[in-house]
Design an enzyme around this catalytic site. Sequence first.
Site, mmCIF file in Angstrom:
data_model
loop_
_atom_site.group_PDB
_atom_site.id
_atom_site.type_symbol
_atom_site.label_atom_id
_atom_site.label_comp_id
_atom_site.label_asym_id
_atom_site.label_seq_id
_atom_site.Cartn_x
_atom_site.Cartn_y
_atom_site.Cartn_z
ATOM 1 N N THR A 200 0.804 -1.180 0.000
ATOM 2 C CA THR A 200 0.000 0.000 0.000
ATOM 3 C C THR A 200 0.848 1.244 0.000
ATOM 4 O O THR A 200 1.870 1.271 0.665
ATOM 5 C CB THR A 200 -0.772 -0.032 1.334
ATOM 6 O OG1 THR A 200 -1.304 -1.314 1.476
ATOM 7 C CG2 THR A 200 -1.788 1.030 1.437
ATOM 8 N N ARG A 228 -11.618 -10.629 -1.825
ATOM 9 C CA ARG A 228 -10.868 -10.285 -0.610
ATOM 10 C C ARG A 228 -10.609 -8.768 -0.565
ATOM 11 O O ARG A 228 -10.195 -8.157 -1.538
ATOM 12 C CB ARG A 228 -9.543 -11.037 -0.593
ATOM 13 C CG ARG A 228 -8.664 -10.747 0.635
ATOM 14 C CD ARG A 228 -7.631 -9.694 0.384
ATOM 15 N NE ARG A 228 -6.724 -9.536 1.526
ATOM 16 C CZ ARG A 228 -5.854 -8.538 1.662
ATOM 17 N NH1 ARG A 228 -5.770 -7.611 0.741
ATOM 18 N NH2 ARG A 228 -5.077 -8.461 2.726
ATOM 19 N N VAL A 229 -10.866 -8.186 0.583
ATOM 20 C CA VAL A 229 -10.551 -6.774 0.806
ATOM 21 C C VAL A 229 -9.675 -6.689 2.041
ATOM 22 O O VAL A 229 -9.957 -7.322 3.053
ATOM 23 C CB VAL A 229 -11.847 -5.940 1.000
ATOM 24 C CG1 VAL A 229 -11.512 -4.517 1.422
ATOM 25 C CG2 VAL A 229 -12.671 -5.936 -0.289
ATOM 26 N N GLY A 230 -8.606 -5.923 1.937
ATOM 27 C CA GLY A 230 -7.702 -5.766 3.075
ATOM 28 C C GLY A 230 -8.051 -4.547 3.905
ATOM 29 O O GLY A 230 -9.186 -4.060 3.912
ATOM 30 N N ASP A 231 -7.058 -4.037 4.576
ATOM 31 C CA ASP A 231 -7.265 -2.912 5.488
ATOM 32 C C ASP A 231 -7.340 -1.558 4.791
ATOM 33 O O ASP A 231 -7.915 -0.609 5.315
ATOM 34 C CB ASP A 231 -6.116 -2.853 6.502
ATOM 35 C CG ASP A 231 -4.767 -2.634 5.804
ATOM 36 O OD1 ASP A 231 -4.476 -3.376 4.843
ATOM 37 O OD2 ASP A 231 -4.030 -1.725 6.199
ATOM 38 N N THR A 251 0.476 -0.411 6.462
ATOM 39 C CA THR A 251 0.875 -1.184 5.299
ATOM 40 C C THR A 251 1.192 -2.600 5.758
ATOM 41 O O THR A 251 1.515 -2.817 6.914
ATOM 42 C CB THR A 251 2.098 -0.528 4.613
ATOM 43 O OG1 THR A 251 2.454 -1.293 3.464
ATOM 44 C CG2 THR A 251 3.293 -0.438 5.543
ATOM 45 N N GLY A 252 1.086 -3.539 4.859
ATOM 46 C CA GLY A 252 1.373 -4.923 5.219
ATOM 47 C C GLY A 252 0.135 -5.783 5.148
ATOM 48 O O GLY A 252 -0.841 -5.433 4.472
ATOM 49 N N GLY A 254 -3.120 -6.950 5.557
ATOM 50 C CA GLY A 254 -4.275 -6.179 5.996
ATOM 51 C C GLY A 254 -5.137 -6.875 7.029
ATOM 52 O O GLY A 254 -5.772 -6.212 7.855
#
Length: 340
Positions: A200, A228-231, A251-252, A254
């Site tokens: 990110t 899939r959705v991350g942070d 970042t990283g 999520g």
Amino acid sequence: MIDRRTFIKAGTIGASVFSIGGLTAATATQRTNRAINKPIVISTWNFGVAANQAAWEVLDGGGSALDAVEAGVRIPEADLSNLTVGKGGYPDRDGHVTLDACIMDHQGNCGAVAALEHIAHPISVARLVMEKTPHVMLVGEGALQFALENGFERERLLTPEGEAAWKAWLKEGKYEPVINIENESYTTDKLPGNQYNHDTIGMLALDSNGHLSGACTTSGMAFKMRGRVGDSPIIGAGLYVDNEVGGATATGVGEEVIRTVGSFLVVELMRQGLSPRDACREAVERIIKKKPETAKKIQVGFLALNKGGEYGAFSLQNGFSYAVCDTNQRDLLVDGEHVY
Ligand code: GLY
């Protein structure tokens, strides 16, 4: 530019440039009488250097932090050599490039899009969600429809490089994140098909009026499950801004950031008096406490900026860098502190 940038250790900044420690909400208010380091923009990873420069153009001209962060993160979104953000992003395991982004201003307004396909600049769609709708987040087909209705161009986002990497990945189909691959070369010939990670760009800015804003945008985990959705598009997880206190971004991996509501946590820790660096460290420690074995194998980093223009970061693993641009330094890249 890479050859002009300064690259220093994070500890040096804390010691020599910013000596102020904690910042409570009360002291944040009192800060009007103290020297505030503004304008300033900071962002995640080495690609943040170029992004900061675009944001700085806005800030230096007296523009708003909101305009600055949008302009800034559009740079990596448009960069085809960036495999983890925007147009150059790697696809999911079914070959679809899906983008996530969010933005937040100094008044607590925010907008987000998730699993958005075919649109190169999700951050600008997120801003439009914030400004033109009564909602905070649009996802998938609805987000695409909204973007197209508002004049965004439909594009094919899957690059030949991304397609080749995806086809190579399909042969083995491993699903194991590789720490910090996003900080390596972005050339696919150096990325074996089964090595992937993401990350990110998160950006925070404080403008000359003392207003904070933030933006966060990503193509998410390469070869992720469809849907899939991350942070990154989730307010409080990938990004949070409170104009009384400061802002934070993540970042990283999520999933771990969402589990700890990481960026909100960092801002609340700053509200309680922690410095940006210490607040980020505490949030990283929270991830370790919750999932000690997982934490050893993944990367998560937090980056924070407070109302006084002080900044800091902390990550789980070595290799997380962040970029800083203010009146003293335009292309600083800082080697962040880490636990492991
Ligand atoms: N931090 C980006 C993601 O997990 O999607």
